[in-house]
Motif scaffolding. Structure first.
Motif, PDB file in Angstrom:
ATOM      1  N   LEU A 194       0.825  -1.203   0.000  1.00 12.02           N
ATOM      2  CA  LEU A 194       0.000   0.000   0.000  1.00 12.02           C
ATOM      3  C   LEU A 194       0.862   1.258   0.000  1.00 12.02           C
ATOM      4  O   LEU A 194       1.913   1.296   0.634  1.00 12.02           O
ATOM      5  CB  LEU A 194      -0.878  -0.025   1.250  1.00 12.02           C
ATOM      6  N   ASP A 195       0.425   2.278  -0.704  1.00 12.28           N
ATOM      7  CA  ASP A 195       1.055   3.599  -0.640  1.00 12.28           C
ATOM      8  C   ASP A 195       0.500   4.281   0.607  1.00 12.28           C
ATOM      9  O   ASP A 195      -0.520   4.971   0.564  1.00 12.28           O
ATOM     10  CB  ASP A 195       0.741   4.401  -1.899  1.00 12.28           C
ATOM     11  N   TRP A 196       1.157   4.062   1.738  1.00  9.64           N
ATOM     12  CA  TRP A 196       0.648   4.513   3.034  1.00  9.64           C
ATOM     13  C   TRP A 196       0.509   6.022   3.119  1.00  9.64           C
ATOM     14  O   TRP A 196      -0.453   6.529   3.693  1.00  9.64           O
ATOM     15  CB  TRP A 196       1.541   3.989   4.161  1.00  9.64           C
ATOM     16  N   ASN A 197       1.466   6.746   2.539  1.00 13.67           N
ATOM     17  CA  ASN A 197       1.404   8.210   2.605  1.00 13.67           C
ATOM     18  C   ASN A 197       0.240   8.739   1.763  1.00 13.67           C
ATOM     19  O   ASN A 197      -0.496   9.627   2.204  1.00 13.67           O
ATOM     20  CB  ASN A 197       2.730   8.825   2.166  1.00 13.67           C
ATOM     21  N   GLY A 198       0.068   8.188   0.571  1.00 10.63           N
ATOM     22  CA  GLY A 198      -1.064   8.588  -0.270  1.00 10.63           C
ATOM     23  C   GLY A 198      -2.391   8.223   0.371  1.00 10.63           C
ATOM     24  O   GLY A 198      -3.358   8.991   0.321  1.00 10.63           O
ATOM     25  N   TYR A 199      -2.435   7.038   0.948  1.00  8.49           N
ATOM     26  CA  TYR A 199      -3.651   6.566   1.612  1.00  8.49           C
ATOM     27  C   TYR A 199      -4.033   7.497   2.757  1.00  8.49           C
ATOM     28  O   TYR A 199      -5.194   7.874   2.918  1.00  8.49           O
ATOM     29  CB  TYR A 199      -3.425   5.137   2.109  1.00  8.49           C
ATOM     30  N   ARG A 200      -3.021   7.905   3.564  1.00  5.38           N
ATOM     31  CA  ARG A 200      -3.281   8.806   4.688  1.00  5.38           C
ATOM     32  C   ARG A 200      -3.867  10.131   4.182  1.00  5.38           C
ATOM     33  O   ARG A 200      -4.829  10.647   4.757  1.00  5.38           O
ATOM     34  CB  ARG A 200      -1.989   9.049   5.484  1.00  5.38           C
ATOM     35  N   GLU A 201      -3.335  10.649   3.088  1.00  2.00           N
ATOM     36  CA  GLU A 201      -3.850  11.905   2.537  1.00  2.00           C
ATOM     37  C   GLU A 201      -5.274  11.735   2.004  1.00  2.00           C
ATOM     38  O   GLU A 201      -6.120  12.611   2.191  1.00  2.00           O
ATOM     39  CB  GLU A 201      -2.921  12.431   1.447  1.00  2.00           C
ATOM     40  N   GLU A 202      -5.549  10.607   1.352  1.00  2.00           N
ATOM     41  CA  GLU A 202      -6.911  10.326   0.878  1.00  2.00           C
ATOM     42  C   GLU A 202      -7.892  10.255   2.043  1.00  2.00           C
ATOM     43  O   GLU A 202      -9.011  10.761   1.953  1.00  2.00           O
ATOM     44  CB  GLU A 202      -6.954   9.016   0.095  1.00  2.00           C
ATOM     45  N   LEU A 203      -7.476   9.609   3.118  1.00  2.00           N
ATOM     46  CA  LEU A 203      -8.338   9.503   4.300  1.00  2.00           C
ATOM     47  C   LEU A 203      -8.676  10.869   4.873  1.00  2.00           C
ATOM     48  O   LEU A 203      -9.823  11.131   5.244  1.00  2.00           O
ATOM     49  CB  LEU A 203      -7.673   8.660   5.389  1.00  2.00           C
ATOM     50  N   LYS A 204      -7.669  11.739   4.946  1.00  2.00           N
ATOM     51  CA  LYS A 204      -7.918  13.084   5.462  1.00  2.00           C
ATOM     52  C   LYS A 204      -8.995  13.781   4.643  1.00  2.00           C
ATOM     53  O   LYS A 204      -9.881  14.438   5.198  1.00  2.00           O
ATOM     54  CB  LYS A 204      -6.629  13.908   5.453  1.00  2.00           C
ATOM     55  N   GLY A 205      -8.922  13.625   3.324  1.00  2.00           N
ATOM     56  CA  GLY A 205      -9.928  14.238   2.455  1.00  2.00           C
ATOM     57  C   GLY A 205     -11.308  13.664   2.682  1.00  2.00           C
ATOM     58  O   GLY A 205     -12.297  14.401   2.790  1.00  2.00           O
ATOM     59  N   ARG A 206     -11.385  12.346   2.775  1.00  2.00           N
ATOM     60  CA  ARG A 206     -12.686  11.695   2.978  1.00  2.00           C
ATOM     61  C   ARG A 206     -13.269  12.043   4.346  1.00  2.00           C
ATOM     62  O   ARG A 206     -14.467  12.266   4.484  1.00  2.00           O
ATOM     63  CB  ARG A 206     -12.567  10.184   2.840  1.00  2.00           C
TER      64      ARG A 206
END
Length: 112
Positions: free
Chosen positions: A2-14
């Motif tokens: 998983l791209d953990w950093n990208g995932y974290r940023e996506e979560l913040k948006g959601r």
């Protein structure tokens, strides 16, 4: 992986979207999340190490990415993180053992 950093940023948006739709829900979570820091009994690094162990036991990828970032920012080492994860592994194994005893109890109680 998983791209953990990208995932974290996506979560913040959601989560931001959820906050717009249901602000009290996100505000309530924020209050709960910050409550421990207000007591001052544990330092931030220790709280983050606990959060990582709980993230493993609850199987929460979002919790993992957020709390890895925070733990590292608060100075947690790879060794400290690994030790916290060892606690999570042991607790999960312990819970499986306890519930195995419950299964055997149910077997013993079965009339057939």
């Amino acid at each position: 992986m998983l791209d953990w950093n990208g995932y974290r940023e996506e979560l913040k948006g959601r989560i931001g979207e959820i906050g717009k739709l249901s602000p009290d829900t996100v505000r309530g979570y924020s209050v709960l999340s910050g409550a421990g820091a207000k007591t001052g009994h544990l330092d931030a690094k220790t709280r983050e190490l606990i959060a990582l162990a709980v993230a493993v036991t609850t199987r929460c990828d979002g919790c993992i990415t957020v709390h890895v970032d925070a733990a590292l920012k608060h100075g947690a080492s790879r060794d400290e993180i690994a030790e916290a994860l060892g606690v999570a592994v042991a607790l999960n194994a312990g819970a499986a053992l306890i519930f195995s005893a419950r299964v055997m109890d149910a077997v013993a109680a079965h009339p057939g």
